[in-house]
Design an enzyme around this catalytic site. Structure first.
Site, PDB file in Angstrom:
ATOM      1  N   LYS A  12      16.074  49.617  49.328  1.00  0.00           N
ATOM      2  CA  LYS A  12      17.140  49.167  50.215  1.00  0.00           C
ATOM      3  C   LYS A  12      16.976  47.709  50.656  1.00  0.00           C
ATOM      4  CE  LYS A  12      18.354  53.679  52.163  1.00  0.00           C
ATOM      5  NZ  LYS A  12      18.491  54.397  53.447  1.00  0.00           N
ATOM      6  N   PHE A  70      26.889  58.172  61.719  1.00  0.00           N
ATOM      7  CA  PHE A  70      26.106  57.040  61.233  1.00  0.00           C
ATOM      8  C   PHE A  70      26.704  56.372  59.993  1.00  0.00           C
ATOM      9  CE2 PHE A  70      24.280  60.870  59.279  1.00  0.00           C
ATOM     10  CZ  PHE A  70      24.326  60.540  57.925  1.00  0.00           C
ATOM     11  N   THR A 128      12.790  60.706  56.599  1.00  0.00           N
ATOM     12  CA  THR A 128      13.914  59.769  56.717  1.00  0.00           C
ATOM     13  C   THR A 128      13.710  58.803  57.876  1.00  0.00           C
ATOM     14  OG1 THR A 128      15.414  61.408  55.784  1.00  0.00           O
ATOM     15  CG2 THR A 128      16.415  59.616  57.042  1.00  0.00           C
ATOM     16  N   ARG A 183       8.040  54.922  53.457  1.00  0.00           N
ATOM     17  CA  ARG A 183       8.780  54.615  54.689  1.00  0.00           C
ATOM     18  C   ARG A 183       7.850  54.261  55.843  1.00  0.00           C
ATOM     19  NH1 ARG A 183      13.364  59.166  53.557  1.00  0.00           N
ATOM     20  NH2 ARG A 183      14.825  57.784  52.476  1.00  0.00           N
ATOM     21  N   ASN A 193      15.326  52.215  56.223  1.00  0.00           N
ATOM     22  CA  ASN A 193      14.103  52.971  55.983  1.00  0.00           C
ATOM     23  C   ASN A 193      13.527  52.727  54.588  1.00  0.00           C
ATOM     24  OD1 ASN A 193      15.934  54.430  54.454  1.00  0.00           O
ATOM     25  ND2 ASN A 193      15.666  56.344  55.568  1.00  0.00           N
ATOM     26  N   HIS A 251      16.000  54.985  49.327  1.00  0.00           N
ATOM     27  CA  HIS A 251      16.843  56.171  49.233  1.00  0.00           C
ATOM     28  C   HIS A 251      16.319  56.972  48.051  1.00  0.00           C
ATOM     29  CE1 HIS A 251      20.487  58.634  48.554  1.00  0.00           C
ATOM     30  NE2 HIS A 251      20.225  58.407  47.275  1.00  0.00           N
ATOM     31  N   GLU A 305      24.277  60.557  41.327  1.00  0.00           N
ATOM     32  CA  GLU A 305      23.867  59.237  41.780  1.00  0.00           C
ATOM     33  C   GLU A 305      23.437  58.341  40.619  1.00  0.00           C
ATOM     34  OE1 GLU A 305      20.941  60.005  44.821  1.00  0.00           O
ATOM     35  OE2 GLU A 305      22.479  60.620  46.261  1.00  0.00           O
TER      36      GLU A 305
END
Length: 142
Positions: A11, A59, A93, A104, A117, A120, A131
C-alpha cells in the site's frame, strides 16, 4: 498441500516509507514466489471498484482516499497455501494489534486509520481469483 495464488498489494504508506523491497523479501523468505508485480497509482474510480464490496461500510471513503494517496504495488504470490501464508505474514488488520514480526507490526504506521496498514491480501480463493484478475491479464502471469 495445494499450490495456489493470491493477490497482495503493498500500500501507499509502505511505498512512501521505501520498504517494498523488504516486504517482498519476507514473502520470498516464507517460500512464496512473486509471479507478477506492477507499480500503479489508483484513481478514485479504480479504487472504488476494487473495494466495491465495502461500499456501504463507514470506512469506505477513507479507504479509497488512502489507496489513491500514492503509488502502490499489486503483486501475485504463488506457493503452497499462499493465501493463508500471506495472511499470517501480514498480521492483524489493525497494525496496533498485529503480532511482533508480522509485516503490519513492523512496517505499518500505528494510527487510527486502519487503511494505512502497509499491505492488502486476498482472504479466500474466490477473492484471490477476482482480485488477481482485476489487476493482471492472463499473459502477465508468468
Amino acid at each position: 498441500m495445494a499450490v495456489e495464488r493470491t493477490l497482495s498489494i503493498i500500500k501507499p504508506d509502505a511505498v512512501k516509507k521505501n520498504v517494498a523491497g523488504q516486504i517482498i523479501s519476507r514473502f520470498e523468505q516464507a517460500g512464496l514466489r512473486v509471479v507478477a508485480i506492477k507499480k500503479v497509482h489508483l484513481t478514485k474510480e479504480v479504487a472504488g471498484e476494487f473495494y466495491a464490496e465495502h461500499k456501504e461500510r463507514p470506512f469506505f471513503g477513507e479507504l479509497v482516499g488512502f489507496m489513491t494517496s500514492g503509488a502502490c504495488y499489486p503483486l501475485v504470490l504463488e506457493g503452497e497455501n499462499a493465501i493463508l501464508k500471506n495472511r499470517e505474514l501480514m498480521g492483524a488488520t489493525n497494525p496496533n494489534k498485529a503480532e511482533a514480526g508480522t509485516i503490519r507490526c513492523d512496517f505499518a504506521m500505528p494510527c487510527a486509520d486502519l487503511s494505512a496498514n502497509a499491505v492488502h491480501g486476498s482472504d479466500s480463493p474466490a477473492s484471490a481469483a477476482r482480485e488477481i484478475g482485476f489487476f493482471f491479464a492472463g499473459e502477465e502471469l508468468l
